[in-house]
Design an enzyme around this catalytic site. Structure first.
Site, PDB file in Angstrom:
ATOM      1  NE  ARG A  13      56.204  62.061 -17.506  1.00 15.10           N
ATOM      2  CZ  ARG A  13      56.971  62.077 -18.595  1.00 15.10           C
ATOM      3  NH1 ARG A  13      57.630  63.163 -18.938  1.00 15.10           N
ATOM      4  NH2 ARG A  13      57.040  61.007 -19.380  1.00 15.10           N
ATOM      5  CB  CYS A 239      60.609  66.368 -24.613  1.00 18.78           C
ATOM      6  SG  CYS A 239      62.141  66.639 -23.699  1.00 18.78           S
TER       7      CYS A 239
END
Length: 305
Positions: A13, A239
């Site tokens: 992820r 991110c």
């Protein structure tokens, strides 16, 4: 001090989400199946987000459908909204990881919502999971610092922690250093306070190594009483919605360090290293992890004759 620590893997992820070249679904499934046999306690399989926002994770449902589950591993999915939660529930996630940034600016950038709007959606999601066996974790992104606002005030962080625990009644909480702005003194102080506030609450910390302080922050968190740690194989990740973001702390580096110190993780570092060696071929570039390059401190070499 508790010597038993829980290692939670997030490579498929958080590790993969920033990669520009699509990683084949079958390879993601293969890696998750292999990680399930390493001793990690939890695997964050994917995130149910908009494919337009994060194209790398557009195969979330298919990945969940095809993994071989180990009964000793929790398979979790990150979810930012109601639509994502519906998909995660349908996919059979053991746990839903709700994410909201403590920073108002980062939350708007990351999920296009104010914190108030995120909390409202979380309440709707909790209605959906009530009466099921699905565990709900709440992540507090940018718990230590925001690239747009700077250091997050402690009062604001603990306001949202209190909201998660006392108002939403979440099962567990993660403090995430989303852009690697935390430092050890800050981590130890804040995590001590969190443990004092909720001594029975399962708390995870999620560190990035953006400025080289990731493993030092782990030690600070351990000193504060934290026993659960997210990490990504090879040190991959970052991110997509934060300037200068780089990878998570590296799983094999973390386990190698904890083994050396004498903590119990129940994770096989040799299996992790073997899997990490396969990553460059999979993603088309080298990985940030160090142990995979240098070897373990117990690996000895013959002297030149």
């Amino acid at each position: 001090m508790n010597r038993k620590l829980h290692i939670q893997e997030v490579v498929t992820r958080d590790g993969f989400q920033i990669e520009p070249i699509f990683i084949p679904t079958a390879e993601k499934v293969k890696l998750i199946n292999a990680l399930s046999q390493t001793g990690v306690r939890k695997i964050e399989v994917t995130s149910f987000v908009s494919p337009k926002a994060v194209p790398q994770l557009k195969d979330a449902a298919t990945v969940f459908e095809n993994i071989e589950r180990n009964e000793h591993v929790t398979y979790t999915a990150l979810v930012p909204n109601v639509k994502g939660a519906i998909r995660a529930i349908e996919a059979g996630a053991d746990e839903i990881n709700l994410v909201m940034s403590v920073s108002e600016s980062h939350n708007i950038k990351n999920v296009q919502k104010t914190t108030e709007q995120s909390l409202h959606e979380f309440k709707e999601i909790l209605k959906m999971t009530k009466g099921t066996n699905i565990v709900v974790n709440g992540s507090l992104a940018t718990s230590f610092g925001c690239p747009f606002e700077g250091e997050i005030p402690e009062q604001r962080l603990f306001h949202f922690l209190q909201t998660y625990v006392e108002e939403l009644e979440l099962d567990s909480v993660t403090f995430a250093d989303t852009t690697g702005m935390a430092h050890p003194r800050q981590v130890e102080n804040r995590m001590k306070k969190a443990v004092e506030m909720y001594p029975t609450l399962p708390i995870t910390v999620h560190f990035h190594n953006t400025r080289g302080m990731g493993l030092a922050n782990v030690i600070a968190a351990i000193n504060a009483g934290i026993t659960r740690f997210d990490a990504a194989l090879g040190g991959l990740g970052g991110c997509p919605f934060a300037p200068g973001a780089t990878g998570n702390i590296c799983t094999e580096d973390l386990v190698h360090m904890l083994d050396a110190i004498g903590y119990e993780t129940a994770v096989d570092v040799d299996k992790l290293i073997a899997l990490s060696k396969q990553l460059p071929k999979l993603i088309g570039k080298d990985v940030p992890g160090q142990v995979v390059k240098a070897g373990k401190i117990t690996d000895l070499h013959p002297m030149d004759e």
